[in-house]
Design an enzyme around this catalytic site. Structure first.
Site, PDB file in Angstrom:
ATOM      1  N   PRO A  27       9.485 -17.014  -0.324  1.00  0.00           N
ATOM      2  CA  PRO A  27       8.887 -17.308  -1.636  1.00  0.00           C
ATOM      3  C   PRO A  27       9.314 -16.329  -2.717  1.00  0.00           C
ATOM      4  O   PRO A  27       9.527 -16.724  -3.872  1.00  0.00           O
ATOM      5  CB  PRO A  27       7.383 -17.214  -1.354  1.00  0.00           C
ATOM      6  CG  PRO A  27       7.238 -17.399   0.113  1.00  0.00           C
ATOM      7  CD  PRO A  27       8.471 -16.817   0.721  1.00  0.00           C
TER       8      PRO A  27
ATOM      9  N   GLY B 149      -0.061 -16.505   1.475  1.00  0.00           N
ATOM     10  CA  GLY B 149      -0.393 -17.681   0.694  1.00  0.00           C
ATOM     11  C   GLY B 149      -0.674 -17.466  -0.776  1.00  0.00           C
ATOM     12  O   GLY B 149      -1.153 -18.389  -1.441  1.00  0.00           O
ATOM     13  N   ASP B 150      -0.367 -16.288  -1.317  1.00  0.00           N
ATOM     14  CA  ASP B 150      -0.731 -16.032  -2.712  1.00  0.00           C
ATOM     15  C   ASP B 150       0.458 -15.703  -3.612  1.00  0.00           C
ATOM     16  O   ASP B 150       0.265 -15.251  -4.742  1.00  0.00           O
ATOM     17  CB  ASP B 150      -1.753 -14.905  -2.791  1.00  0.00           C
ATOM     18  CG  ASP B 150      -1.168 -13.548  -2.403  1.00  0.00           C
ATOM     19  OD1 ASP B 150      -0.055 -13.530  -1.830  1.00  0.00           O
ATOM     20  OD2 ASP B 150      -1.821 -12.522  -2.663  1.00  0.00           O
ATOM     21  N   CYS B 151       1.685 -15.913  -3.150  1.00  0.00           N
ATOM     22  CA  CYS B 151       2.858 -15.568  -3.960  1.00  0.00           C
ATOM     23  C   CYS B 151       2.838 -16.298  -5.297  1.00  0.00           C
ATOM     24  O   CYS B 151       3.069 -15.699  -6.354  1.00  0.00           O
ATOM     25  CB  CYS B 151       4.146 -15.882  -3.203  1.00  0.00           C
ATOM     26  SG  CYS B 151       5.662 -15.521  -4.131  1.00  0.00           S
TER      27      CYS B 151
ATOM     28  N   ASP C   7       0.831  -1.210   0.000  1.00  0.00           N
ATOM     29  CA  ASP C   7       0.000   0.000   0.000  1.00  0.00           C
ATOM     30  C   ASP C   7       0.861   1.253   0.000  1.00  0.00           C
ATOM     31  O   ASP C   7       0.572   2.229  -0.698  1.00  0.00           O
ATOM     32  CB  ASP C   7      -0.926  -0.008   1.215  1.00  0.00           C
ATOM     33  CG  ASP C   7      -2.042  -1.030   1.095  1.00  0.00           C
ATOM     34  OD1 ASP C   7      -2.747  -1.250   2.097  1.00  0.00           O
ATOM     35  OD2 ASP C   7      -2.215  -1.596   0.009  1.00  0.00           O
TER      36      ASP C   7
ATOM     37  N   HIS D 273      -4.443 -10.681   7.170  1.00  0.00           N
ATOM     38  CA  HIS D 273      -4.170 -11.352   5.901  1.00  0.00           C
ATOM     39  C   HIS D 273      -3.928 -12.846   6.092  1.00  0.00           C
ATOM     40  O   HIS D 273      -3.367 -13.500   5.224  1.00  0.00           O
ATOM     41  CB  HIS D 273      -2.965 -10.711   5.211  1.00  0.00           C
ATOM     42  CG  HIS D 273      -3.148  -9.265   4.927  1.00  0.00           C
ATOM     43  ND1 HIS D 273      -2.673  -8.269   5.767  1.00  0.00           N
ATOM     44  CD2 HIS D 273      -3.780  -8.629   3.911  1.00  0.00           C
ATOM     45  CE1 HIS D 273      -3.000  -7.096   5.271  1.00  0.00           C
ATOM     46  NE2 HIS D 273      -3.661  -7.282   4.149  1.00  0.00           N
TER      47      HIS D 273
ATOM     48  N   THR E 182       2.732  -6.062  -3.194  1.00  0.00           N
ATOM     49  CA  THR E 182       4.110  -5.581  -3.184  1.00  0.00           C
ATOM     50  C   THR E 182       4.912  -6.155  -4.341  1.00  0.00           C
ATOM     51  O   THR E 182       5.719  -5.444  -4.960  1.00  0.00           O
ATOM     52  CB  THR E 182       4.777  -5.963  -1.856  1.00  0.00           C
ATOM     53  OG1 THR E 182       3.999  -5.421  -0.781  1.00  0.00           O
ATOM     54  CG2 THR E 182       6.180  -5.404  -1.770  1.00  0.00           C
TER      55      THR E 182
END
Length: 594
Positions: free
Chosen positions: A569, A411-413, A118, A226, A455
């Site tokens: 990751p 968990g979304d890399c 952000d 998150h 990010t």
């Protein structure tokens, strides 16, 4: 055993846009910018077209926290809210679209939660908007009181206390105050608020399996919003004991996060995290109020209990305390039609859509694409092979990246990298002039910026833009120019992201690669040998993150014990695409020589 999460959704990739469509159908005072799926912005129907005569207040962030932030758009609160994908910061273009849509001569205040993505995305959008002539101020809210004073650059997380800052700023703007005064009131409110959360379950991202990290008799203290692990896992306790612990942590004299003492006045906010019944929230409120008054000598002026900022379907709650004074109470009591405060839904229904404002000086035209297949030079063929190999490697690595990230982040890399890689392969067919290496790198950055949130997306865009700036200075690009471009990219990512070697980020793969590449070339090695050697250094650097303590990103909020033996990751992704590119160049060269 982890099970597929059950959700009332259609395609997991469409949950954010479909949420926004439902929101504006429900509340006639809201519209959205007609820019799906890239631009997801909800705005006041009465504040569009550049004629708004008060300070515009804009917030936003990753989705999955509903009703935040779009549910707090309305007179007396936010003028617009910008949504990213689930748990991913919105892209710069979306933020700029919101600013252009609602900002008039009085200017715009951006209120964001303290997360790296952000800060980077809203910060870059603010700088771009300023260059276009808009008056912009930004206030960053970091109200987390669960963790010890932060190490590194990450700082305290932004949590549900941000909603109270929205209300203070929105009321100040609605009263006609100047941008400087609205920003000052928002900053004052952000420095007087503290929050801590408690979870009974882990949230489940759309389309993913439910984590079994918490046992049936366990709760997690001090978690973020998150899904990342909290400060501690303890046995299930009664709500009274939980509330006592949370209040003690927020009001701790050791951390002194909250400037409030005995005899002060305060506002209390009890917030459900997504799957907590109102009954349980009210039970917590009924304990918190007398605890504050009798045990801490704090007068409670207002109590807000409900669902304000969630973590998808997480069961649990957060407690927020804000030191109050006459002005803050006046702002909190001021009328608002923001639906999640909550208010009714009266009024005529305007058209749901509003066209996305056209930038005053677009850098590229949408119809600037390749009309026919280009004849590639030898370097163009090499570049094509390297890009294709790197993208396919990230696609193949998706599940592994998500698995690692589920243990140390959100968990979304893998999903994020997959989205970027597939888009790059698609755009390479029509948008990249592969014989122009510098231009191709620049266009890869543009592709990433469109589809990769959070990010990772902004950092890779910065990486590509810095490489482009380095490469475009040379007509004849050799291995030495590529090495300089990599070095410039690392410097830019470090400058804007704040990370350095040893911070447990993608730079821990790229910095060793850059060092070895330059050393190998200087020693007289041929470019392919140098490229391969540097890719091995990248892989070793990524593996070394298993033993590092995180000092940047979401992993910095996690106990070091959770990070042991799990690689970063982002570093693994960087090493993977770099290694794949190096091997493809080697294979391509050998094939052409045979």
């Amino acid at each position: 055993m982890a099970l597929q999460g059950k959700k009332l959704i259609n395609n997991p990739d469409d949950v954010v846009t479909e949420f926004i469509e439902g929101l504006v159908e429900t509340y006639p005072g809201l519209q959205y910018l007609d820019g799906f799926p890239e631009i997801k912005v909800v705005l006041r129907a009465d504040a569009v077209g550049g004629a708004y005569d008060k300070v515009a207040v804009i917030s936003g962030g990753g989705s999955g926290h509903e009703p935040a932030h779009a549910g707090f758009v309305g007179p007396g609160m936010l003028t617009a809210a910008v949504s990213g994908d689930v748990f991913a910061s919105p892209p710069v273009d979306s933020i700029l679209a919101a600013i252009r849509a609602v900002t008039g001569t009085m200017g715009c205040l951006l209120i964001i939660k303290n997360y790296t993505g952000d800060r980077l995305n809203f910060g870059l959008a603010a700088e771009q908007a300023k260059s276009e002539g808009y008056k912009i101020e930004m206030v960053i809210v970091g109200d987390d009181c669960a963790l010890p004073p932060p190490r590194g650059i990450a700082g305290r997380r932004g949590l549900a206390g941000t909603i109270l800052v929205h209300k203070v700023a929105g009321a100040a703007a609605d009263a006609g105050l100047s941008l400087a005064d609205v920003a000052a009131e928002a900053k004052h409110a952000s420095e007087a608020v503290g929050t801590m959360g408690v979870a009974l379950s882990v949230c489940t991202l759309p389309g993913q399996v439910t984590s079994d990290r918490l046992g049936p008799e366990q709760i997690e203290l001090g978690l973020g919003i998150h899904g990342e692990p909290g400060a501690a896992v303890v046995e299930l306790q009664t709500v009274d004991v939980v509330v006592e612990h949370v209040l003690k942590q927020i009001l701790s004299q050791e951390t002194q996060y909250l400037p409030i003492t005995r005899g002060s006045n305060a506002v209390l906010l009890i917030n459900g995290l997504g799957a907590t019944p109102v009954m349980e929230l009210m039970i917590a409120a009924r304990k918190a109020v007398p605890e504050l008054q009798l045990e801490y000598g704090i007068a409670v002026d207002r109590v807000y209990t409900g669902t304000f900022m969630t973590s998808l379907d997480m069961a649990g709650l957060s407690i927020t305390i804000m030191r109050s004074d006459e002005n803050i109470l006046q702002r909190l009591d001021a009328p608002t039609k923001a639906p999640a405060w909550p208010v009714g839904s009266e009024g005529n229904r305007p058209p749901a859509k509003f066209p996305v404002p056209v930038p005053p000086s677009p850098s590229m035209k949408d119809d600037e694409i390749l009309s026919e297949r280009q004849e590639l030079s030898k370097q163009g063929c090499m570049l094509e092979a390297a890009i294709e190999a790197a993208a396919k490697e990230l696609i193949d690595l998706k599940d592994n990246l998500n698995d690692w990230d589920s243990k140390v982040g959100d968990g979304d890399c893998g999903t994020t990298m997959y989205r970027g890689a597939t888009a790059i392969l698609e755009d390479m067919k029509t948008c990249y002039h592969l014989n122009d290496a510098a231009g191709t790198v620049n266009e890869i950055g543009s592709t990433i910026r469109k589809v990769m949130g959070g990010t990772s997306g902004i950092l890779y865009d910065i990486l590509c833009k810095a490489a482009y700036a380095s490469l475009k200075q040379n007509k004849n690009i050799t291995a030495y120019e590529w090495a300089d471009a990599l070095e410039a990219s690392i410097a830019a990512v470090s400058k804007y992201g704040g990370a350095r070697a040893g911070y447990r980020t993608m730079l821990d793969a790229l910095i060793p690669a850059s060092t070895v590449l330059k050393q190998s070339l200087k020693a007289g090695d041929d470019p392919v040998t140098a490229f391969i050697a540097s890719s091995e250094a990248a892989s070793a650097g990524a593996e070394s993150t298993k033993q590092m303590q995180a000092k940047a990103g979401r992993s910095s909020y996690i106990s070091p014990d959770h990070l042991v033996s799990i690689p970063d990751p982002g570093a693994m992704a960087a090493a993977a695409w770099y290694r794949a590119a190096a091997l493809s160049v080697k294979n391509k060269l050998h094939a052409s020589e045979s």
